[in-house]
Write an enzyme that holds these catalytic residues in place. Sequence first.
Site, PDB file in Angstrom:
ATOM      1  N   HIS A 155     -66.977  35.271 -43.823  1.00 14.78           N
ATOM      2  CA  HIS A 155     -65.993  34.784 -43.610  1.00 14.78           C
ATOM      3  C   HIS A 155     -65.465  32.709 -43.256  1.00 14.78           C
ATOM      4  O   HIS A 155     -64.690  32.734 -42.893  1.00 14.78           O
ATOM      5  CB  HIS A 155     -64.674  35.639 -42.638  1.00 14.78           C
ATOM      6  CG  HIS A 155     -64.630  36.994 -42.469  1.00 14.78           C
ATOM      7  ND1 HIS A 155     -64.139  37.395 -43.645  1.00 14.78           N
ATOM      8  CD2 HIS A 155     -65.171  37.792 -42.569  1.00 14.78           C
ATOM      9  CE1 HIS A 155     -63.754  38.802 -43.518  1.00 14.78           C
ATOM     10  NE2 HIS A 155     -65.128  39.025 -42.527  1.00 14.78           N
ATOM     11  N   SER A 276     -69.844   5.322 -53.004  1.00 15.80           N
ATOM     12  CA  SER A 276     -68.692   5.032 -53.752  1.00 15.80           C
ATOM     13  C   SER A 276     -68.563   3.558 -53.860  1.00 15.80           C
ATOM     14  O   SER A 276     -69.186   2.819 -53.647  1.00 15.80           O
ATOM     15  CB  SER A 276     -67.727   5.784 -52.517  1.00 15.80           C
ATOM     16  OG  SER A 276     -66.321   4.900 -53.179  1.00 15.80           O
ATOM     17  N   LYS A 282     -69.856   5.858 -48.109  1.00 19.74           N
ATOM     18  CA  LYS A 282     -69.663   6.846 -48.411  1.00 19.74           C
ATOM     19  C   LYS A 282     -71.036   7.373 -48.341  1.00 19.74           C
ATOM     20  O   LYS A 282     -72.107   6.366 -49.069  1.00 19.74           O
ATOM     21  CB  LYS A 282     -69.325   6.941 -49.696  1.00 19.74           C
ATOM     22  CG  LYS A 282     -67.638   7.054 -49.341  1.00 19.74           C
ATOM     23  CD  LYS A 282     -66.798   8.703 -47.708  1.00 19.74           C
ATOM     24  CE  LYS A 282     -67.014   9.517 -49.113  1.00 19.74           C
ATOM     25  NZ  LYS A 282     -65.960  10.059 -49.600  1.00 19.74           N
ATOM     26  N   ASN A 284     -72.680  10.404 -50.857  1.00 21.00           N
ATOM     27  CA  ASN A 284     -71.663  11.695 -51.420  1.00 21.00           C
ATOM     28  C   ASN A 284     -73.481  13.150 -51.596  1.00 21.00           C
ATOM     29  O   ASN A 284     -73.874  12.458 -52.535  1.00 21.00           O
ATOM     30  CB  ASN A 284     -70.772  11.275 -52.226  1.00 21.00           C
ATOM     31  CG  ASN A 284     -69.656  10.489 -52.057  1.00 21.00           C
ATOM     32  OD1 ASN A 284     -69.589  11.427 -50.719  1.00 21.00           O
ATOM     33  ND2 ASN A 284     -69.461  10.112 -52.734  1.00 21.00           N
ATOM     34  N   GLU A 289     -73.535  18.865 -55.467  1.00 22.67           N
ATOM     35  CA  GLU A 289     -72.241  19.302 -56.517  1.00 22.67           C
ATOM     36  C   GLU A 289     -72.677  19.695 -57.948  1.00 22.67           C
ATOM     37  O   GLU A 289     -71.421  20.114 -59.051  1.00 22.67           O
ATOM     38  CB  GLU A 289     -71.070  17.970 -56.295  1.00 22.67           C
ATOM     39  CG  GLU A 289     -70.708  18.144 -55.284  1.00 22.67           C
ATOM     40  CD  GLU A 289     -69.904  16.454 -54.280  1.00 22.67           C
ATOM     41  OE1 GLU A 289     -69.088  16.197 -53.963  1.00 22.67           O
ATOM     42  OE2 GLU A 289     -70.171  15.395 -54.956  1.00 22.67           O
TER      43      GLU A 289
END
Length: 459
Positions: A155, A276, A282, A284, A289
Amino acid sequence: MKLWGGRFEEGPSEIFERFSGSLHFDRRLLEADILGSQAFARALEGVGILTAAEREQLVAAFDQIGADSNQPSFFEGADDEDVHTLVIRKLQEKAGALAEKIHTGRSRNEQVSLDVRLWLRGEIDRALERLASLMQALIDCARRDPEAVVPGYTHLRRAQPVLWAHYLLAYFEMFARDFERLQQGRARVNVLPLGSGALAGSGFPFDREAIARDLGFDAITRNSMDVSGDRDFALDFLYAASATMLHLSRFAEDWILYSSEEFGWLELGDGVTSGSSLMPQKKNPDSLELIRGKCGRVFGDLSALYMTLKGLPMTYNRDMQEDKQPLFDAADQLNGSLEMACEVVKTAKLNPTRPAAAADESWVVATDLAEALARNGTPFHQAHKLAGKLVLESVRSGKKPADWTADALTAFAPEFTAAMVALMRPKEGMKSREIRGGTGPQAVTQALEEAQARLANLS
Ligand code: ARG
């Protein structure tokens, strides 16, 4: 060019040609079409349609077509219906009238099945290789931090401590099953359809077993009607690709989280992250992704082909031409994602202190305490309750597990022994999980060795 027309008084409309032509995507099957056609030329010699010299001339012409196809001008102005038609037109340019014999006793319905199988076999082999590299990268990653402890989650809440290596081996197992699925899919792909004709079987007595050997197929198909209408082998691949992508996407999700500032476990390599355009700080995790995103695309490819095939009457229907784009796309996304994931794993660095602190600060040791009580004779439900009360008391008073002394523990309830205070360290309880498949340190060392040996036997 068309491979038909005698029966028509008028040619196809420009709209229909534009709508139905597939060359702009099935040109990807060119190499397979040439290989298959060369084998077919040898089969035609076997049944006396071609002499040895004619066969030789055609095979050489096909080789030339293959070489020419590397020129950018090769496809210029080509308005052929599909890749099979293009190859025959090119053959006519090279071999003249002799090219008229190449399609004797052959249909594009079986040819397209053959070409897709040959092409797909190569893609599966590439995927298997990349999957094995990823599995090796996971083993290497585990070996870099063999002692590291992380909280295991259910969970997305800290549940029980596990070794980082145990966590990584969980993905090794998923990818091992994917490897198996892809191999099983390959076995169904690697069957020769040639000799089936359009649907009724070829009118020429080809030695199909010999063609199968020639093209490296393990078997021949058994029913010509089945061949014309069958794309199960493509579905099998799309399912195996989807399962692999599913695992890659869950892995990507984990590592996106674990490399976030909130977790801080992992530092991803600069080479697999992006910045970014606005926010200078940043870094990323775009590679991960994109893997997660491409997974959805491959699921779409699987359902697209299911939808295309649903309710088609026996045998071949032109709908089936729509099989190729999802198949090509799935193979590309799968192979691209496997390569990317391997690079991410190879270049990531674990910062073991962060997950260790997360394990120390939480109550992931509670199960170890309850089980220790049960081992000493307290019925488990009571033990569970006692450990739960200990957690509640600690949460109320802001106590971490390491804050407990032996005296305080035995004073809390008589069932606790002084020795049990050792279990307040996550590494201690882990030693009770030396069961096969568990996170006990010895069990994990053995599992790592076994994983390495299994991987060596895979390829
Ligand atoms: N281009 C077609 C396909 O990809 C193969 C041609 C068979 N066409 C036909 N009308 N029988 O499925």
